[in-house]
Structures are given as structure tokens and as C-alpha cells.
Design a protein around this motif. Sequence first.
Motif, mmCIF file in Angstrom:
data_model
loop_
_atom_site.group_PDB
_atom_site.id
_atom_site.type_symbol
_atom_site.label_atom_id
_atom_site.label_comp_id
_atom_site.label_asym_id
_atom_site.label_seq_id
_atom_site.Cartn_x
_atom_site.Cartn_y
_atom_site.Cartn_z
ATOM 1 N N SER A 185 0.852 -1.190 0.000
ATOM 2 C CA SER A 185 0.000 0.000 0.000
ATOM 3 C C SER A 185 0.884 1.235 0.000
ATOM 4 C CB SER A 185 -0.884 -0.002 1.244
ATOM 5 O OG SER A 185 -0.076 0.159 2.405
ATOM 6 N N LEU A 186 0.258 2.401 -0.063
ATOM 7 C CA LEU A 186 0.997 3.657 0.001
ATOM 8 C C LEU A 186 1.721 3.778 1.338
ATOM 9 C CD1 LEU A 186 1.404 5.849 -2.069
ATOM 10 C CD2 LEU A 186 -0.534 7.102 -1.101
ATOM 11 N N ASP A 187 1.084 3.296 2.400
ATOM 12 C CA ASP A 187 1.727 3.322 3.721
ATOM 13 C C ASP A 187 3.002 2.478 3.738
ATOM 14 O OD1 ASP A 187 -0.164 5.005 4.862
ATOM 15 O OD2 ASP A 187 -1.452 3.337 5.505
ATOM 16 N N ASP A 188 2.972 1.329 3.048
ATOM 17 C CA ASP A 188 4.162 0.479 2.983
ATOM 18 C C ASP A 188 5.282 1.177 2.206
ATOM 19 O OD1 ASP A 188 3.079 -1.846 4.333
ATOM 20 O OD2 ASP A 188 1.825 -2.105 2.553
ATOM 21 N N ALA A 189 4.909 1.866 1.132
ATOM 22 C CA ALA A 189 5.904 2.587 0.338
ATOM 23 C C ALA A 189 6.530 3.719 1.149
ATOM 24 C CB ALA A 189 5.264 3.126 -0.937
ATOM 25 N N TYR B 156 -4.211 -6.504 -1.173
ATOM 26 C CA TYR B 156 -4.286 -5.151 -1.738
ATOM 27 C C TYR B 156 -3.347 -5.058 -2.942
ATOM 28 C CZ TYR B 156 -3.845 -0.176 -2.466
ATOM 29 O OH TYR B 156 -3.849 1.072 -3.056
ATOM 30 N N VAL B 157 -3.837 -4.475 -4.036
ATOM 31 C CA VAL B 157 -3.035 -4.309 -5.248
ATOM 32 C C VAL B 157 -3.162 -2.878 -5.752
ATOM 33 C CG1 VAL B 157 -2.644 -5.060 -7.621
ATOM 34 C CG2 VAL B 157 -3.349 -6.727 -5.897
ATOM 35 N N ALA B 158 -2.035 -2.207 -5.908
ATOM 36 C CA ALA B 158 -2.016 -0.861 -6.495
ATOM 37 C C ALA B 158 -2.084 -0.996 -8.004
ATOM 38 C CB ALA B 158 -0.745 -0.129 -6.088
ATOM 39 N N LYS B 159 -3.199 -0.585 -8.579
ATOM 40 C CA LYS B 159 -3.378 -0.743 -10.024
ATOM 41 C C LYS B 159 -3.456 0.581 -10.779
ATOM 42 C CE LYS B 159 -5.375 -5.381 -10.193
ATOM 43 N NZ LYS B 159 -6.485 -6.225 -10.682
ATOM 44 N N SER B 160 -3.778 1.664 -10.092
ATOM 45 C CA SER B 160 -3.883 2.943 -10.794
ATOM 46 C C SER B 160 -2.491 3.465 -11.138
ATOM 47 C CB SER B 160 -4.622 3.969 -9.940
ATOM 48 O OG SER B 160 -3.820 4.414 -8.858
ATOM 49 N N GLN C 17 4.275 5.378 -5.522
ATOM 50 C CA GLN C 17 5.074 4.376 -4.813
ATOM 51 C C GLN C 17 6.506 4.340 -5.346
ATOM 52 O OE1 GLN C 17 3.823 0.579 -3.579
ATOM 53 N NE2 GLN C 17 1.640 1.040 -3.498
ATOM 54 N N ARG C 18 6.635 4.462 -6.642
ATOM 55 C CA ARG C 18 7.983 4.461 -7.234
ATOM 56 C C ARG C 18 8.754 5.710 -6.830
ATOM 57 N NH1 ARG C 18 9.902 1.825 -12.232
ATOM 58 N NH2 ARG C 18 11.895 2.774 -12.777
ATOM 59 N N ALA C 19 8.111 6.854 -6.858
ATOM 60 C CA ALA C 19 8.770 8.117 -6.525
ATOM 61 C C ALA C 19 9.256 8.117 -5.076
ATOM 62 C CB ALA C 19 7.831 9.285 -6.771
ATOM 63 N N LYS D 220 -1.877 12.285 0.597
ATOM 64 C CA LYS D 220 -2.938 11.290 0.419
ATOM 65 C C LYS D 220 -2.953 10.290 1.574
ATOM 66 C CE LYS D 220 -4.865 7.999 -2.903
ATOM 67 N NZ LYS D 220 -4.755 7.404 -4.263
ATOM 68 N N ALA D 221 -1.785 9.969 2.118
ATOM 69 C CA ALA D 221 -1.688 9.007 3.212
ATOM 70 C C ALA D 221 -1.819 9.676 4.582
ATOM 71 C CB ALA D 221 -0.358 8.273 3.128
#
Length: 468
Positions: free
Chosen positions: A372-376, A421-425, A432-434, A453-454
Motif C-alpha cells: 500500500s501507500l503506507d508500505d511505500a 491489496y493491489v495498487a493498479k492505478s 510508490q515508485r517516486a 494522500k496518506a
Amino acid sequence: YKDVPILIGGIEASLRRLGHYDYWSESMKRSILLDSQADILMYGMGEKSIVELADALNAGMEARDITYVDGTVFKTTQLDESLPTIVLPAFEELKQNKRKYAESFKIQYGNCDPFTAKRLAEPYDNFFVVQNPPQKPLTTAEMDAVYDLPYMRTYHPSYEKAGGVPAIEEVKFSLVSNRGCFGACKFCSLAFHQGRMITSRSHESVIEEAKKITQMPGFKGYIHDVGGPTANFRFPACKKQLKVGVCADKDCLYPGVCPNMKVDHSDYLDVLRAVRNLDGVKKVFIRSGIRYDYLMADPKADKFIEELCRYHVSGTLKVAPEHISPQVLCHMRKPGKEVFLAFDKKYRQMNKRLGLKQYLIPYLISSHPGSSLDDAIELACFLKEYGFVPDQVQDFYPTPGTLATCMYYTELDPFTMRPVYVAKSTEEKRMQRALMHYHKKENVDLVMKALKKAHRVDLIPYLLYNRK
């Protein structure tokens, strides 16, 4: 040429041998055996299969009658009831129900071992695509014979007009010393293609090929790699595998190193020493990757790390923690960050003792299923705290034959059927990459957006200010 039998193989055929999710078309695709209109598909490395098939055809058999060769897939209108066969969910079911695909994948994954695998049959409208069990791994003698064949060691001359094949520079002066991988990372397709059991070449075979490399045009004394899918695997994980195959319900290295595993780097060190002592060899690098959790389980790990640092690193050593969030690592089947940090500590201490300035470069994957975004954000903070600067960040994309791809498509863990959970957008993938390269100026806006956002604006000063 309707009377000429067509046989296909290679990595793409191997991983698309049954119904599979195709990322490029965003759809379920049927076996490539059907879409290619081939008669027989070979999966895995194929050395034994292709010889058996050639012998059968040479004996006058029709391709449609060669249904007994291990490591092959064929089409039939009627199943052989005398052979134990597992009938998978029909392809039409896979197209209509993602859960059915997860169920089918679990069965396929559990039938990749040549000692225990059953025949699998995937129903279509009025026929079946049948997968025979995998071929047995090559013995050391067989593997030596394969690598002793008179290869040209370069690309086909037809590519000269296009300027050659630049990728060959990475492998031209490299040696394959083993095959297979019991690491079983779930974003990797090796379990489906080469299998989880290790097969190795003899010292003599590796040394003889190294001697040939020293005589090649353009060789300047540097052998780029002595390894395989994982460089420091030389033998099967335990003796049991040689008799009954790999465990169907357990991984060798996850959630920790199996107590039955024999961890020993002495044989690999002997190979490296022999190659680096050859006339004309200045340095031998290890580029195919060290599995550091396996290394850290070796009681003599310090000896290997010393020789690694002293002789086989060129400034930086690339390793693959892939992530540090426990939730993501669980879905990857990778070790916890504490193992990576323990290895990093030993690596730093050894280089300091040897008076060498050498560093670790971590490979990381963004947007892996379960992240998830939190994990990133957790990963970005980890990189900031410990001063790791990732050289390469791979945004996860699904390739056939992997557990991660199944999770991406179905949003289920096929072994537990729990949601993933899968980040698809595209937007979240970019964020997440940034976050992994938070220090780059061009990523400031995306990192800021991700933190907002998080609801972690408190981290803006920590990650974005005082960047080096």
C-alpha cells in the motif's frame, strides 16, 4: 508445410503453457500451444525433452501420438484414464471467475516438482490441453555435457546489420555454474521454469569454460559472473529433495531458513578460487546475486564475506531485499529487514577491516501486490534513516507463471484465498515508485502528493527537506 510438425519451447512458451493472465492485453489467454497452432510445447529447460521428441519423430511417430514425454504439453480430445491426472478448472471458468484462476494456479504451483507432480489437464470446449510432469533435473554429468557443446558464444550474424545485440556484453564473459532456485520469491517464475531443485556443474566443467573465455576476442581479464539464478546456491537445499523432491507446503527460506537445510559455501568458494587463479584472469565478479539470508545462516559466513569483499566486488555489491515492510515481504516470501541489516553490518565491517571502500546497492520493487501507500512510505523512511540509495527501482508488472501475477490479477492469495491489496492505478504506481527515490528533485511533487494522500504530512520535512 502442413505435414511438418511444429514444436515450441523457451521461456515464453514455458510460462504460457496453460491458461494465464496476460498483462499486455489485460485478459486471460489460453495456452500458447493453441494460439501458436503448434503440435507440442516443451516447458522447462528442455534438453531432455527435445532429444526424446527428436528420437520419436525420427522413428516415424506422428507428433499427435507423442504424449508420454515429460516436460511437454499437448492437445487431446480424450484423457488417458490409466494415468493419474488432475483436471483443472476449465478455461471458460478462468475467464469468468478470478477465484477459479487462483484455484487453478495453486494446483499448478503444487505440481512443479518432477518427483511428485501429476499430469494436469485444462478443459476447453471439446478438448483438453494436457501438461505432463516436469523432466527430472540434469545430473552434474549431463549438465557438464550440455555446457561442453560447441556454442558460438555470440549473437547470430544476421544481427550485425542492426548493430549487434548490446545485451550480450553483460553475459559474454560470464559463467553459468548452477541451475534452479530454492529461494522461491513469488515475483519470480523460476519455480515454473527451472524448478526449485539446484543442479550444478562440476569444477572441471566451469574451469574449462573459463579457459575458453580467456581466449575470446575482447577479453580483458574480467569474468563478469560465476553463478546462476542465485550465485551462492550449489546443491539441493537438503538430502531429502534428492529422494522425494521439494516440500509441497513449505518454502526453504521463508519465513526463515529451514532447519533441515545444509548451508555451506565451501564448494562455491573452491570454484571461485580456481577461476580467479587462471592465467589471464584479473578479477572474477559475482553479478547474478547473493542470497544473503542463506549466507547469514552459514556458520562460516565471515569467511565467504571476506573473500567476497576482497576478490569479487567492484566498488558496489547489488543485493535484493526488494522491500522492508513485513506485509509486503510476506507476499514476496522474502526475509525481514533485520536479516538485510545484519548482512549490511557484516559487509561494512569486513570492508573496513580490509581497507576497502565498497558499498551495497539494494534492488527494490514498487507496487508489488500487498504494498500500500503506507508500505511505500515506510520503505522511504527506512532508506532515509540508513542512507541507502537504490540504484534501480522496478515497478512491479505481472509476468506469466508467478504467484505475484496471480495475486495482481485476482487480488487473492491463492494459498489462503484471502484478499490482497493491489495498487493498479497509474497515479499510485507513480507515487510508490517516486517514494523510493524521494531524494530526486523531479519526484518532489509526487512524494508530496503521496504523503498528503496518506495523511503523513508530518514526514514532509524529514523526506523532502535537506536533501543531499
